[in-house]
Design a protein around this motif. Structure first.
Motif, PDB file in Angstrom:
ATOM      1  N   UNK A 137      -8.397 -27.447   7.963  1.00 60.18           N
ATOM      2  CA  UNK A 137      -9.371 -27.996   7.020  1.00 60.18           C
ATOM      3  C   UNK A 137      -9.235 -29.507   6.871  1.00 60.18           C
ATOM      4  N   UNK A 138      -8.034 -30.017   6.954  1.00 56.34           N
ATOM      5  CA  UNK A 138      -7.848 -31.474   6.918  1.00 56.34           C
ATOM      6  C   UNK A 138      -8.571 -32.117   8.105  1.00 56.34           C
ATOM      7  N   UNK A 139      -8.462 -31.495   9.272  1.00 55.16           N
ATOM      8  CA  UNK A 139      -9.147 -32.016  10.457  1.00 55.16           C
ATOM      9  C   UNK A 139     -10.666 -31.948  10.269  1.00 55.16           C
ATOM     10  N   UNK A 140     -11.181 -30.830   9.706  1.00 55.40           N
ATOM     11  CA  UNK A 140     -12.624 -30.734   9.453  1.00 55.40           C
ATOM     12  C   UNK A 140     -13.100 -31.893   8.594  1.00 55.40           C
ATOM     13  N   UNK A 141     -12.352 -32.176   7.525  1.00 56.79           N
ATOM     14  CA  UNK A 141     -12.730 -33.228   6.586  1.00 56.79           C
ATOM     15  C   UNK A 141     -12.845 -34.575   7.292  1.00 56.79           C
ATOM     16  N   UNK A 142     -11.862 -34.900   8.094  1.00 56.46           N
ATOM     17  CA  UNK A 142     -11.858 -36.180   8.792  1.00 56.46           C
ATOM     18  C   UNK A 142     -13.032 -36.276   9.770  1.00 56.46           C
ATOM     19  N   UNK A 143     -13.283 -35.196  10.516  1.00 53.86           N
ATOM     20  CA  UNK A 143     -14.361 -35.211  11.508  1.00 53.86           C
ATOM     21  C   UNK A 143     -15.731 -35.342  10.863  1.00 53.86           C
ATOM     22  N   UNK A 144     -15.951 -34.667   9.732  1.00 57.56           N
ATOM     23  CA  UNK A 144     -17.251 -34.774   9.063  1.00 57.56           C
ATOM     24  C   UNK A 144     -17.469 -36.190   8.544  1.00 57.56           C
ATOM     25  N   UNK A 145     -16.422 -36.817   8.017  1.00 59.08           N
ATOM     26  CA  UNK A 145     -16.543 -38.200   7.557  1.00 59.08           C
ATOM     27  C   UNK A 145     -16.889 -39.132   8.724  1.00 59.08           C
ATOM     28  N   UNK A 146     -16.262 -38.908   9.880  1.00 57.17           N
ATOM     29  CA  UNK A 146     -16.553 -39.733  11.048  1.00 57.17           C
ATOM     30  C   UNK A 146     -17.987 -39.551  11.537  1.00 57.17           C
ATOM     31  N   UNK A 147     -18.523 -38.324  11.438  1.00 54.42           N
ATOM     32  CA  UNK A 147     -19.920 -38.095  11.827  1.00 54.42           C
ATOM     33  C   UNK A 147     -20.867 -38.924  10.974  1.00 54.42           C
ATOM     34  N   UNK A 148     -20.499 -39.124   9.707  1.00 58.72           N
ATOM     35  CA  UNK A 148     -21.361 -39.887   8.820  1.00 58.72           C
ATOM     36  C   UNK A 148     -21.460 -41.365   9.163  1.00 58.72           C
ATOM     37  N   UNK A 149     -20.523 -41.871   9.953  1.00 59.98           N
ATOM     38  CA  UNK A 149     -20.563 -43.293  10.312  1.00 59.98           C
ATOM     39  C   UNK A 149     -20.881 -43.502  11.794  1.00 59.98           C
ATOM     40  N   UNK A 202     -17.665 -35.711  18.591  1.00 57.84           N
ATOM     41  CA  UNK A 202     -17.188 -35.218  17.296  1.00 57.84           C
ATOM     42  C   UNK A 202     -17.558 -33.757  17.090  1.00 57.84           C
ATOM     43  N   UNK A 203     -18.729 -33.346  17.557  1.00 54.55           N
ATOM     44  CA  UNK A 203     -19.123 -31.935  17.456  1.00 54.55           C
ATOM     45  C   UNK A 203     -18.194 -31.063  18.301  1.00 54.55           C
ATOM     46  N   UNK A 204     -17.795 -31.548  19.454  1.00 54.04           N
ATOM     47  CA  UNK A 204     -16.863 -30.794  20.298  1.00 54.04           C
ATOM     48  C   UNK A 204     -15.515 -30.637  19.593  1.00 54.04           C
ATOM     49  N   UNK A 205     -15.012 -31.713  19.011  1.00 56.29           N
ATOM     50  CA  UNK A 205     -13.733 -31.656  18.299  1.00 56.29           C
ATOM     51  C   UNK A 205     -13.813 -30.737  17.087  1.00 56.29           C
ATOM     52  N   UNK A 206     -14.949 -30.746  16.383  1.00 54.56           N
ATOM     53  CA  UNK A 206     -15.121 -29.854  15.237  1.00 54.56           C
ATOM     54  C   UNK A 206     -15.085 -28.399  15.685  1.00 54.56           C
ATOM     55  N   UNK A 207     -15.712 -28.106  16.825  1.00 55.68           N
ATOM     56  CA  UNK A 207     -15.678 -26.744  17.341  1.00 55.68           C
ATOM     57  C   UNK A 207     -14.264 -26.291  17.663  1.00 55.68           C
ATOM     58  N   UNK A 208     -13.472 -27.172  18.259  1.00 52.69           N
ATOM     59  CA  UNK A 208     -12.075 -26.835  18.561  1.00 52.69           C
ATOM     60  C   UNK A 208     -11.301 -26.570  17.274  1.00 52.69           C
ATOM     61  N   UNK A 209     -11.532 -27.391  16.248  1.00 52.99           N
ATOM     62  CA  UNK A 209     -10.794 -27.253  14.989  1.00 52.99           C
ATOM     63  C   UNK A 209     -11.186 -26.006  14.211  1.00 52.99           C
TER      64      UNK A 209
END
Length: 418
Positions: A104-116, A126-133
């Motif tokens: 969940x910590x990784x999800x949080x970081x990735x979603x914030x990065x998508x916003x910028x 970033x979508x690929x990394x979110x899928x892995x996480x």
């Protein structure tokens, strides 16, 4: 054909009842998993609400390219499926709370990065990394419920955390559309990142008592036992039939999740202001279907039949949508289709539990979920390509009707056994 030893009275794989009877039933466990799945589903589908937004399209530099937009969903699902297959074994080695916390910590970081992010390639990465996480989540939840609940309660306990799927869509689509209209596309990602914090607290509280104990009080299963169980799993034709059915099952789900808002707006001419709440109705119906399907199936214990009826009803509902006009009849038929799909959602996990040994729950769940999402990943991009080729949004739904009908045929050999 390889079969698994079962208790004659309950048809439960040997050792499962012993495991679940050693610990009290804690309904906080599926409730915590529900919160986790709900958050993960927000993260999955929030991007679909942006497909019709011109500012998002300009920021990514792609315009209304349906194939490339669909690919943003598909690359997530491909990496999700890969992770589910190859990383699901982590659920047998790492404590559930620790594993979910890290994820969940990784999800949080990735979603914030998508916003910028203002790059299509960056968003794809970033979508690929979110899928892995997110990949190990469903296999881990399946294994937790199987160890924490007796077989007679597994469909209902599974239903509770699976409600995160329709609830995530029912809430996530209108929430994302509201955020999009009020604050712009970036706000959808930042909001999902912030929601991680309260959900993380719920998960740590709800799962604090969970211990993945093997049967009969042994601290660890031997390597030989695990290898034997895995060989039996891989040799079981029924296991692979269920996996292939799940491919059809998840192809329907991700096709609907990826293109429902776009279908309502572009295909049926429903205004964006109305599409938000109207797009949530089919997922509310899906939620009701999951609740009713779990209760009925736990009473009747006919898992394969419940899944067959579910997929047949989903196909019939979509076929009806193709022949209707007007927003209300369309939404009513779509809601019937998703309701019927929901009937099968908790039962397919209970069907998997019936056909596999408890000792390979995470492995079986990972292969089952991963293969389903590998194939389901193609659904949004295939639908996008069909829409672009035929210049008709209906061609995407016709694809889902054909896949759902194929799924029904796959279950015919299992109807009398499970």
């Amino acid at each position: 054909m390889t079969t698994f030893e079962t208790d004659a009275a309950s048809q439960t794989p040997r050792g499962e009842a012993a495991r679940t009877s050693e610990q009290p039933v804690r309904w906080s466990v599926p409730l915590a998993l529900l919160a986790c799945v709900l958050l993960a589903f927000f993260d999955k589908i929030s991007i679909a609400a942006l497909f019709s937004d011109e500012q998002f399209q300009q920021a990514m530099g792609i315009g209304f390219d349906t194939t490339r937009l669909g690919l943003l969903m598909s690359v997530f699902l491909l990496s999700y499926g890969f992770s589910s297959v190859f990383l699901s074994g982590l659920g047998d080695r790492i404590a559930p709370v620790k594993l979910l916390t890290g994820m969940m910590v990784v999800w949080c970081v990735l979603m914030a990065l998508m916003g910028i992010t203002h790059s299509y390639a960056g968003m794809m990465a970033l979508r690929i990394l979110l899928g892995i996480a997110e990949g190990p989540l469903f296999p881990l939840a399946f294994a937790i419920i199987r160890h924490a609940f007796p077989a007679r309660l597994q469909a209902r306990a599974t239903m509770m955390w699976l409600l995160g799927t329709p609830l995530g869509a029912a809430i996530g689509f209108p929430l994302s559309i509201w955020l999009l209209n009020a604050f712009g596309w970036q706000s959808t990602f930042f909001t999902m990142a912030l929601l991680t914090l309260p959900v993380l607290a719920l998960v740590r509280i709800g799962l604090r008592h969970v211990r993945m104990q093997p049967a009969r009080g042994r601290e660890t299963a031997s390597a030989d036992e695990r290898r034997t169980a895995r060989r039996e799993l891989f040799a079981s034709p029924h296991f692979w039939m269920i996996c292939v059915f799940n491919i059809a099952f998840l192809t329907y789900l991700w096709g609907i999740n990826g293109w429902l808002p776009g279908y309502l707006i572009k295909g049926k001419g429903i205004h964006l202001e109305h599409a938000g709440w109207m797009s949530s109705l089919p997922f509310i119906a899906m939620l009701l279907g999951e609740a009713i399907g779990a209760w009925l199936s736990d009473r009747m214990d006919r898992r394969a039949l419940a899944c067959f009826i579910s997929m047949a009803g989903a196909a019939a509902g979509l076929a009806l949508v193709l022949n209707l006009s007007g927003p209300l009849p369309t939404i009513a038929a779509m809601s019937f289709s998703t309701f019927m799909w929901g009937v099968g959602a908790p039962n397919i996990f209970a069907l998997l539990a019936k056909a596999t040994r408890p000792g390979v729950s995470a492995t079986a769940g990972g292969i089952f979920n991963g293969l389903g999402n590998f194939a389901g990943a193609l659904s949004p991009v295939v639908m996008g390509a069909l829409i672009a080729f035929t210049h008709s949004m209906d061609s995407g739904l016709l694809f889902l009707v054909a896949i759902a009908a194929l799924g029904c045929a796959l279950l015919l050999p299992l109807l009398t056994r499970y």
